[in-house]
Design a protein around this motif. Sequence first.
Motif, short mmCIF file in Angstrom:
data_model
loop_
_atom_site.label_atom_id
_atom_site.label_comp_id
_atom_site.label_asym_id
_atom_site.label_seq_id
_atom_site.Cartn_x
_atom_site.Cartn_y
_atom_site.Cartn_z
N PRO A 1 1.06 -1.30 -0.06
CA PRO A 1 -0.04 -0.13 -0.07
C PRO A 1 0.96 1.18 -0.26
N TYR B 1 1.89 11.63 -12.61
CA TYR B 1 0.78 12.16 -12.01
C TYR B 1 0.56 13.82 -12.01
N LEU B 2 1.74 14.35 -12.19
CA LEU B 2 1.31 15.84 -12.15
C LEU B 2 1.28 16.36 -13.62
N ARG C 1 0.88 20.90 -4.69
CA ARG C 1 0.90 20.00 -5.82
C ARG C 1 0.08 20.51 -7.01
N GLY D 1 -0.67 18.09 -9.23
CA GLY D 1 -1.73 16.95 -9.57
C GLY D 1 -1.74 16.09 -8.17
N VAL D 2 -2.63 15.23 -8.29
CA VAL D 2 -2.77 14.33 -7.32
C VAL D 2 -2.01 13.13 -7.29
N ILE D 3 -1.33 12.65 -6.25
CA ILE D 3 -0.42 11.50 -6.22
C ILE D 3 -1.26 10.69 -5.42
N PRO D 4 -0.78 9.22 -5.38
CA PRO D 4 -1.70 8.25 -4.61
C PRO D 4 -1.40 8.43 -3.04
N GLU D 5 -0.31 9.24 -2.55
CA GLU D 5 -0.61 9.34 -1.30
C GLU D 5 -1.58 10.50 -0.73
N GLN E 1 -4.50 8.41 -0.16
CA GLN E 1 -4.49 7.52 1.03
C GLN E 1 -4.67 8.36 2.31
N LEU F 1 -7.30 -0.15 1.91
CA LEU F 1 -5.95 0.52 1.20
C LEU F 1 -4.84 -0.69 1.28
N ALA F 2 -4.75 -1.33 2.25
CA ALA F 2 -3.68 -2.41 2.38
C ALA F 2 -3.92 -3.54 1.36
N ILE G 1 -0.93 -0.11 -5.82
CA ILE G 1 -1.04 1.08 -6.61
C ILE G 1 -0.82 0.73 -8.14
N PRO G 2 -1.46 0.86 -8.88
CA PRO G 2 -1.26 0.42 -10.27
C PRO G 2 -0.01 1.49 -10.91
#
Lengths: 651, 303
Positions: free
Chosen positions: A596, A629-630, B260, B262-266, B269, B297-298, B302-303
């Motif tokens: 994760p 992502y950005l 930021r 853009g959105v990142i996976p974190e 989360q 989440l676990a 993350i693709p």
Amino acid sequence: MSDYLTQTTLLRLLAVLLLVLGPHLTRLPAWESLLLLTVIGWRALIALRQWRLPAPWLRSLIALACFAAVYANFRSISGMTAGTALLSVMAVLKLLEMRARRDVMVVVLLMYFILVTHFLFSQELWTVLYLLGSAIAITALLMDCNHAGEALPLRMLLRAGGVMVLRALPLMLVFFVLFPRIPGPLWSLPTDAGGGRTGLSENMSPGDIASLMESDEVAFRVRFLDRVPAPGERYWRGPVFDRFDGRGWKPSGLTVPRPPVIEGSGAPLHYELTLEPQGTRWLLALDMPDPTALPPDSALVGDGLLIAPRPIEQRRIVQASAYTRYVLSPTLGGRELAQALQLPPGYNPRTRELAAQWRAQGLDDAAIVQKALQMFRRENFSYTLQPPRLARDSVDDFLFNTRAGFCEHYAGSFTFLMRAANIPARVVTGYQGGEKNEVGDYYVVRQYDAHAWSEVWLQGRGWVRIDPTAAVAPERVEHGVASALTLATGLPGFFAHRNGARLSLTMRWDWVNAKWNAWVLAYGPELQADFLRNFGIEDVGTMIAVMTVLITLATGVVSLLMLRQFMSVQPHDPALRLWRRALRRLQKLGLEQQPPEGPRDFAERVTRERPELGSAMQRLLSAYLRLRYLDGGHAPEAEREMLAATRALRR
Amino acid sequence: MTLAIQQALQGLNQIVLGKPQQLKLTLACLIARGHLLIEDIPGVGKTTLALALAKVLGLKFQRVQFTSDLLPADILGVSIYEQASGAFRFHPGPIFAQLVLADEVNRASPKTQSALLEAMEERQVTAEGETRVLPEPFFVIATQNPSHQIGTFPLPESQLDRFLMRISLGYPSAEAERALLMERERRDLLAETVPALTPAQLLDLQEQAKAVRTSPALLDYLVALIQSTRNHQGLRQGLSPRAGLSLRRAAQAWALIEGRSGVIPEDVQAVFAAVVNHRLVAASEREAGAPTAEDILARVAIP
């Protein structure tokens, strides 16, 4: 209803248990079979009527009583039948204390175990098919028991069970071929299954061989390697009897253990005989074995009988050769001569009189033999399965009154007549003829092919085979017993339908069984060694090594295939590809992204744990985030940056 | 702009001690144009948080204490006949504010609750056939005591969905507790706090949040997360499409706060638990077996 198992599943469990115990029910003593059925029925009623399970003290009492009963019945709790009896009864009693899922699992696993015990009793093809079917049923049941809630549809369970068992088949084959074979029977269990076997017996009195007519069991199968002998030459030698006690014929026990002198002429005939186990020692070789080329682990004794050192308890393949034209024992020792002329005093005076009469006519031995055969041929003798009872002087009664009998009557009375005429003679039992299997090009000799004939010793010709039955009913020798007997004599049912399609089906089935015997059951240490030698494997050690490698490879391939499902194929996204490359590099450094964990969190952790990698990691991360992502679109310089940063990731 | 957000967070952190994560979530919720549900025992600073937020962001603040006899009109407003003009005049209720604190919302009757929730969703009030638009920005913080108290009407699942996030504050750490006891009264501190943002700037931030990029890779991740709640054995209901949209909005706001583009996976989360936990319906009544946002989440790579 209980919460651990639905009523439907429980009834299915009982049904599968019945299926698994089925063949044992016929092998176990009647009281036990009845007890097993009763307990299963009781358990079904408990489930259907919502009765209570028996109290613990009652259960213990029943269990102890059953244990004692098994012991009392067999005087043992080990051994093939006793052990199976105990296992079956205890498995069934477990039903009465089945009150939790754990107990259900015990019962299901016991079923697998009971299933294996069937192999102790039978290893035929149908047994294997039955076992496969039962294994599918048990596996389906196992799934049903492990499934919480409503019972699953039967069809689905059976399909899933079938698929599982089928998947196990390749592994089964690998183990079958490669697992080290143990010489001799796998279980050194007492062979208490010997009783009730049909076959030739240790002595012969009228009616013995006729009783074999009731059986169509295979005695042996034979394949001729170069030339098929004519039906009149196909005499398979069994026990030889040289002692008459007034009623029946017995072996004298005086047979010399050393081989007789055999002078064969012409080329010997080679054949391969697959002998069904009968618990006796004789190998039923074709007359007359080539003494210079005896099969391994066999011996030729004085009366020309080929025997094994121990009773044959397993199917055995005998490769032997025979002379169909031979001289057996050209000279006869004094004791042997005396034994071949022995007659008990005070029996059959009319026969003795007849013999003396012939002698008085000045006929020589050979002429007397012909005279006797002529008598059988010309007088009103008949060949029948149901001869009338004979009086005390049985030979007299037969020769002069009833004149109806089976091969042992003819062989016995002929031998008596010869001895009365002072010609050395003896009775030989064995098999004669055999039926060709067109499918497999081999011959099947069944119990109903059992036969008895005579041998007389003539000066200069040795022991000469004389078959008086052939004089009465030549078709017995030429075409087998069925054509020699008319339907009126009451042939067993299996002869009645021997026509066209049915016959061909029987032959096919026999052929399948023969192949099964040759390829599966006969696959012992020798065949395994032969087979593996083709692959350059010479000894067990090498084989175990090869097996280990093969199994490791197989599991490796399977794991890889399974892994492919989890790992997506090479991604199209260049950023992701570069990121994975960096991850592999980091993995070598002992740093692994936990599932994760996002890229940033991972980068932070790497920086924390390995500060020396920090700057490269930050460069990698920011380029990766930008690419993936950005910012949108293609950015070659960011990709180059990722590559550079990846290269910078080193200790 | 990041500077203003940092200052706002700083201001909040001075008043509500030891809860930076919750404060950040609250701000993200506000920027994402969502409403916030705080579920907690009394006395851990729910009201203080709302007051601090109003002060720091310079928002017009109203507080409604929900009781069992509270009527919809007490929230929305009422028309009263005025003798002087000879006409009915609408007296707006407390909902006509930029930040509304609906305290102990589960003590009111379902009828009153639903009046509030409707206003939250529509951002307008219809009374006596006339529709009145609520001010902008409009932000509701509802608090709810743990629902197993007597005489309460816990919000039904369908209405919980109206809140973008649900958070709980919990007890402060020993360190924060000590600072709390040592320093002056929170109310006094509040009075001295200066706004870090204007309402206009806040509206601007809300617009910017909408523009934060969600890349295809990130959308894949969102989809994977949402899908995994739908075929999870321990859940009777997965996330609705509305929940998915909310998750994206919240993550965008969080990314904006983080500075930021853009959105990142974190980011996903970080907001996931707050956005998702009150929307998951466990398959069994037992608390123990129900999966939480963390479990989900676990489970999802993350693709």
